[in-house]
Design a protein around this motif. Structure first.
Motif, mmCIF file in Angstrom:
data_model
loop_
_atom_site.group_PDB
_atom_site.id
_atom_site.type_symbol
_atom_site.label_atom_id
_atom_site.label_comp_id
_atom_site.label_asym_id
_atom_site.label_seq_id
_atom_site.Cartn_x
_atom_site.Cartn_y
_atom_site.Cartn_z
ATOM 1 N N ARG A 227 0.842 -1.188 0.000
ATOM 2 C CA ARG A 227 0.000 0.000 0.000
ATOM 3 C C ARG A 227 0.878 1.238 0.000
ATOM 4 N NH1 ARG A 227 -4.847 1.863 4.208
ATOM 5 N NH2 ARG A 227 -4.956 4.025 3.427
ATOM 6 N N ALA A 228 0.548 2.182 -0.873
ATOM 7 C CA ALA A 228 1.288 3.438 -0.960
ATOM 8 C C ALA A 228 0.340 4.512 -1.475
ATOM 9 C CB ALA A 228 2.500 3.305 -1.879
ATOM 10 N N ASP A 229 -0.188 5.303 -0.548
ATOM 11 C CA ASP A 229 -1.036 6.423 -0.958
ATOM 12 C C ASP A 229 -0.219 7.505 -1.658
ATOM 13 O OD1 ASP A 229 -3.470 5.385 0.177
ATOM 14 O OD2 ASP A 229 -2.582 5.811 2.142
ATOM 15 N N ARG A 230 1.061 7.551 -1.313
ATOM 16 C CA ARG A 230 1.998 8.471 -1.980
ATOM 17 C C ARG A 230 3.310 7.718 -2.155
ATOM 18 N NH1 ARG A 230 -0.728 10.773 1.828
ATOM 19 N NH2 ARG A 230 0.842 10.241 3.392
ATOM 20 N N ALA A 231 3.947 7.925 -3.269
ATOM 21 C CA ALA A 231 5.229 7.261 -3.528
ATOM 22 C C ALA A 231 6.063 8.146 -4.434
ATOM 23 C CB ALA A 231 5.026 5.889 -4.169
ATOM 24 N N ALA A 232 7.381 8.029 -4.301
ATOM 25 C CA ALA A 232 8.281 8.837 -5.127
ATOM 26 C C ALA A 232 9.647 8.170 -5.191
ATOM 27 C CB ALA A 232 8.418 10.258 -4.579
ATOM 28 N N VAL A 233 10.384 8.497 -6.236
ATOM 29 C CA VAL A 233 11.785 8.110 -6.385
ATOM 30 C C VAL A 233 12.585 9.393 -6.497
ATOM 31 C CG1 VAL A 233 13.507 6.930 -7.798
ATOM 32 C CG2 VAL A 233 11.243 5.920 -7.498
ATOM 33 N N LEU A 234 13.596 9.536 -5.640
ATOM 34 C CA LEU A 234 14.433 10.728 -5.612
ATOM 35 C C LEU A 234 15.869 10.342 -5.940
ATOM 36 C CD1 LEU A 234 11.905 11.541 -3.890
ATOM 37 C CD2 LEU A 234 13.419 12.996 -2.536
ATOM 38 N N SER A 235 16.590 11.279 -6.512
ATOM 39 C CA SER A 235 18.002 11.057 -6.799
ATOM 40 C C SER A 235 18.776 12.328 -6.487
ATOM 41 C CB SER A 235 18.199 10.666 -8.271
ATOM 42 O OG SER A 235 19.554 10.391 -8.529
ATOM 43 N N ALA A 236 20.096 12.196 -6.418
ATOM 44 C CA ALA A 236 20.927 13.333 -6.031
ATOM 45 C C ALA A 236 21.127 14.275 -7.209
ATOM 46 C CB ALA A 236 22.280 12.851 -5.514
ATOM 47 N N SER A 237 21.323 15.538 -6.884
ATOM 48 C CA SER A 237 21.679 16.542 -7.883
ATOM 49 C C SER A 237 22.770 17.413 -7.288
ATOM 50 C CB SER A 237 20.464 17.390 -8.260
ATOM 51 O OG SER A 237 20.082 18.224 -7.180
ATOM 52 N N GLY A 238 23.169 18.445 -8.013
ATOM 53 C CA GLY A 238 24.197 19.340 -7.497
ATOM 54 C C GLY A 238 23.715 20.113 -6.291
ATOM 55 N N GLY A 239 24.656 20.577 -5.493
ATOM 56 C CA GLY A 239 24.318 21.399 -4.342
ATOM 57 C C GLY A 239 23.822 20.627 -3.143
ATOM 58 N N GLY A 240 24.021 19.284 -3.109
ATOM 59 C CA GLY A 240 23.615 18.508 -1.943
ATOM 60 C C GLY A 240 22.113 18.403 -1.777
ATOM 61 N N ARG A 241 21.353 18.470 -2.868
ATOM 62 C CA ARG A 241 19.908 18.344 -2.812
ATOM 63 C C ARG A 241 19.467 17.124 -3.609
ATOM 64 N NH1 ARG A 241 17.470 22.751 -0.783
ATOM 65 N NH2 ARG A 241 15.458 22.102 -1.619
ATOM 66 N N LEU A 242 18.188 16.769 -3.432
ATOM 67 C CA LEU A 242 17.605 15.656 -4.158
ATOM 68 C C LEU A 242 16.619 16.186 -5.193
ATOM 69 C CD1 LEU A 242 16.883 13.278 -1.136
ATOM 70 C CD2 LEU A 242 18.785 13.123 -2.734
ATOM 71 N N VAL A 243 16.481 15.443 -6.269
ATOM 72 C CA VAL A 243 15.484 15.785 -7.282
ATOM 73 C C VAL A 243 14.492 14.641 -7.387
ATOM 74 C CG1 VAL A 243 17.018 17.268 -8.612
ATOM 75 C CG2 VAL A 243 16.935 14.833 -9.124
ATOM 76 N N VAL A 244 13.252 14.976 -7.698
ATOM 77 C CA VAL A 244 12.186 13.987 -7.823
ATOM 78 C C VAL A 244 12.182 13.462 -9.249
ATOM 79 C CG1 VAL A 244 9.725 13.548 -7.584
ATOM 80 C CG2 VAL A 244 10.854 15.186 -6.061
ATOM 81 N N LEU A 245 12.482 12.179 -9.403
ATOM 82 C CA LEU A 245 12.466 11.560 -10.724
ATOM 83 C C LEU A 245 11.070 11.099 -11.115
ATOM 84 C CD1 LEU A 245 15.714 9.381 -10.566
ATOM 85 C CD2 LEU A 245 15.424 11.637 -11.590
ATOM 86 N N ALA A 246 10.294 10.645 -10.159
ATOM 87 C CA ALA A 246 8.932 10.193 -10.428
ATOM 88 C C ALA A 246 8.178 10.151 -9.114
ATOM 89 C CB ALA A 246 8.933 8.810 -11.078
ATOM 90 N N GLN A 247 6.852 10.343 -9.201
ATOM 91 C CA GLN A 247 6.029 10.202 -8.016
ATOM 92 C C GLN A 247 4.616 9.850 -8.436
ATOM 93 O OE1 GLN A 247 4.741 13.540 -5.611
ATOM 94 N NE2 GLN A 247 5.646 14.980 -7.074
ATOM 95 N N ALA A 248 3.875 9.311 -7.485
ATOM 96 C CA ALA A 248 2.504 8.889 -7.739
ATOM 97 C C ALA A 248 1.680 9.141 -6.487
ATOM 98 C CB ALA A 248 2.452 7.411 -8.136
ATOM 99 N N GLY A 249 0.403 9.405 -6.674
ATOM 100 C CA GLY A 249 -0.495 9.660 -5.569
ATOM 101 C C GLY A 249 -1.664 10.509 -6.030
ATOM 102 N N VAL A 250 -2.599 10.707 -5.124
ATOM 103 C CA VAL A 250 -3.771 11.495 -5.472
ATOM 104 C C VAL A 250 -3.399 12.948 -5.715
ATOM 105 C CG1 VAL A 250 -6.033 12.249 -4.688
ATOM 106 C CG2 VAL A 250 -5.240 9.934 -4.143
ATOM 107 N N ASP A 251 -2.599 13.514 -4.845
ATOM 108 C CA ASP A 251 -2.170 14.910 -4.960
ATOM 109 C C ASP A 251 -0.658 14.981 -5.083
ATOM 110 O OD1 ASP A 251 -4.790 15.912 -4.656
ATOM 111 O OD2 ASP A 251 -4.643 15.600 -2.483
ATOM 112 N N ARG A 252 -0.224 16.118 -5.595
ATOM 113 C CA ARG A 252 1.202 16.369 -5.662
ATOM 114 C C ARG A 252 1.770 16.546 -4.256
ATOM 115 N NH1 ARG A 252 3.520 20.251 -4.074
ATOM 116 N NH2 ARG A 252 5.755 20.394 -4.366
ATOM 117 N N VAL A 253 2.986 16.045 -4.031
ATOM 118 C CA VAL A 253 3.601 16.066 -2.709
ATOM 119 C C VAL A 253 4.868 16.905 -2.756
ATOM 120 C CG1 VAL A 253 4.642 14.665 -0.887
ATOM 121 C CG2 VAL A 253 2.666 13.803 -2.155
#
Length: 565
Positions: A227-253
């Motif tokens: 069960r996953a009402d919200r799900a996402a895959v994140l990966s690293a980017s420059g500046g020590g932050r993460l970027v969202v590669l994909a996500q799923a759910g009823v609303d944007r998170v």
């Protein structure tokens, strides 16, 4: 025709010179130690034993036999010279042995340079045994044995020095081999890996090496087993932050994308272990019962991404569920790493090629056109007043040259434009629109809405190129006076719109339509969709959209360029 003899069997000048120098040194030391010319017979025997070792050093039989003969003769000579020195009484037996033992380094070093490690060990063993046995059976004239402590110590010292010399020679040989043939080892390894990558890229379909597509597929797989009402895959980017590669759910998170925060996301990235939490990993969550599971995607020893699963119930992810998730995320980590590496290599190659083209245009065609313009100016300055018709043609030509130079400068600016890791996509698009608008006399209207989260670098680069092409088309072909640029970025969703009040797309020239085809290809590459529609009462709107969401549709409706301006 018989094949020529291989190069390794020919005598090497340096090897011959080294043996001659060492033989001369040992001969001098023997004379000083014993004061007996007859002892030079050992030097003659060494010279004879060294002949096969020099002429056929790499021969499978004669080369090793020559080196073993050298070792045995050196050890026997050391024992006798020590005996003679002891009889003479001038020096001790140990120092007498030191006159001949330096020659041991020659056969041992040759073995190391020829990568014959077993032969080197065998030579050291034979030397140790021969020295010991020769010392035991050699006696002085009055029957005294010379196996004194000093003799054994000196022999042991020279054996240790010979062994160290052998190790040093082996290290030198490996260093020389890594630089052999003018092809440094790192470059050779890089060539091998890039060749493999090229082969893989040709065999696999394009979507297989797309980080976004792999991430979306992983999210879909996980939502079928847990069960996953919200799900996402994140990966690293420059500046020590993460970027969202994909996500799923009823609303944007609005996921937490910083790695220095106090969250399960940061803990999973640092520890490379799954983390569970009783609170959401989203900054925009309203509260209530939440179960969160953060699973790191680890390929080898490197964390390449994170999977976030959240359910609006308590204790949704026990150990049994975590095991099922781990079975899916393990293989996906390797696929995602390959896609990210391929994306990075492709981006680096593309950026380098753009910079190279910019340099060539600036140093070549652009400079030559400037010189042509100067030539026309000089011709106009020296033209007689009665040649009015010729002067008018030259002024027309000068204006055309100026226009082409302006186009080239804008092309150079486009080639060199990149998305700054700190400035963001909206800033890069706004800078380009401002520069182009100022050069073309366009009135530019901006609407920028960019969140703190970032898109993947490759996606930002493609969106920038699409926006540049749309702005360039409006400047070149639309005949517009106003330009509306909208940039709304809220990863993984994004929308870029460029509208003008020109003549419309139906009247564009073929090169403008070619630009539209390029934009469509770029949008397809990042799994976006390109929308081209007329603007009322005149003009064209070009939009590229990534993803869909209720929030994104509302943002788009609020920032679309006014239809009646």
């Amino acid at each position: 025709m018989p094949a020529p003899s291989p190069a390794p069997l020919r005598p090497h000048p340096l090897a011959t010179a080294a043996r001659v120098v060492m033989l001369s040194l040992v001969a001098v030391l023997t004379l000083i130690t014993t004061k007996d010319v007859s002892q030079l017979r050992w030097i003659a025997l060494l010279a004879v034993a060294g002949i096969p070792a020099v002429l056929v050093a790499r021969h499978g039989v004669f080369g090793p036999l020559g080196r073993f003969a050298e070792v045995v003769i050196v050890c026997l000579a050391a024992s006798e010279v020590a005996s003679m020195a002891l009889i003479d009484g001038t020096v001790g037996g140990g120092l007498g042995a030191s006159a001949v033992l330096p020659y041991l380094s020659v056969p041992l070093t040759v073995s190391a340079l020829q990568r014959r490690s077993r032969e080197g060990v065998a030579l050291l063993t034979v030397a140790a045994i021969t020295l010991l046995v020769a010392g035991l059976i050699t006696q002085t004239a009055d029957g005294r044995q010379i196996t004194q402590f000093g003799y054994l110590v000196v022999c042991a010292q020279w054996l240790i020095l010979a062994a160290l010399g052998t190790l040093a020679a082996g290290t030198l040989r490996r260093a020389m081999q890594s630089r052999g043939d003018g092809k440094p080892q790192p470059y050779a390894e890089a060539t091998r890996l890039l060749t493999q990558l090229r082969s893989v890229a040709r065999q696999l379909p394009g979507a297989t090496l797309d980080p976004g597509g792999i991430s979306e597929h992983l999210v879909e797989e996980l939502r079928t087993v847990v069960r996953a009402d919200r799900a996402a895959v994140l990966s690293a980017s420059g500046g020590g932050r993460l970027v969202v590669l994909a996500q799923a759910g009823v609303d944007r998170v609005d996921w937490e994308t910083t790695l220095d925060s106090d969250s399960a996301i940061a803990d999973a990235w640092a520890s490379q272990q799954p983390q569970t939490a009783a609170r959401s990993q989203a900054r925009s969550h309203r509260g209530g019962d939440v179960s969160a599971l953060v699973v790191p995607l680890v390929a080898g020893v490197r964390t390449v991404g994170l999977v976030i699963l959240e359910a609006d119930v308590a204790n949704a992810y026990p150990q049994s569920v975590m095991a099922e998730v781990d079975e899916l995320t393990g293989p996906a980590a390797l696929r995602l790493e390959a896609a990210l590496l391929f994306d990075e290599v492709r981006s680096l190659a593309t950026n380098e090629e753009r910079q190279r083209l910019a340099r060539e245009i600036h140093d070549g065609v652009a400079q030559e056109l400037v010189m042509v313009g100067y030539g026309i100016d000089n011709a106009l300055a020296t033209l007689p007043e009665e040649a009015k018709e010729t002067g008018e043609e030259l002024r027309t030509l000068r204006g055309e040259v100026t226009r082409v130079i302006t186009e080239l400068r804008l092309s150079l600016f486009e080639l060199r434009s990149e998305v700054d890791r700190h400035g963001g996509l909206a800033a890069a698009i706004a800078e380009y629109a401002r520069t182009v608008g100022a050069s073309a006399g366009l009135r530019v209207h901006y609407t920028l809405d960019e969140s703190t989260a970032r898109l993947p670098a490759a996606t930002e680069a493609e969106l920038l190129r699409i926006a540049q092409e749309a702005i360039t088309n409006a400047r070149k072909h639309a005949g517009a006076t106003n330009l509306w640029v909208t940039c709304a970025v809220d990863p993984p969703y994004a929308q870029i719109e460029v509208s003008d009040d020109g003549q419309g797309i139906a009247d564009q020239r073929p090169d403008g339509r070619y630009g539209l085809a390029i934009m469509a290809e770029r949008a397809e590459r990042i799994r976006g969709r390109l929308e081209i529609r007329p603007r009322h009462p005149s003009g064209t709107t070009v939009a590229v959209v990534l993803g869909t969401s209720t929030r994104r549709d509302s943002v788009r409706d609020s920032v679309t360029a006014p239809e009646g301006e």
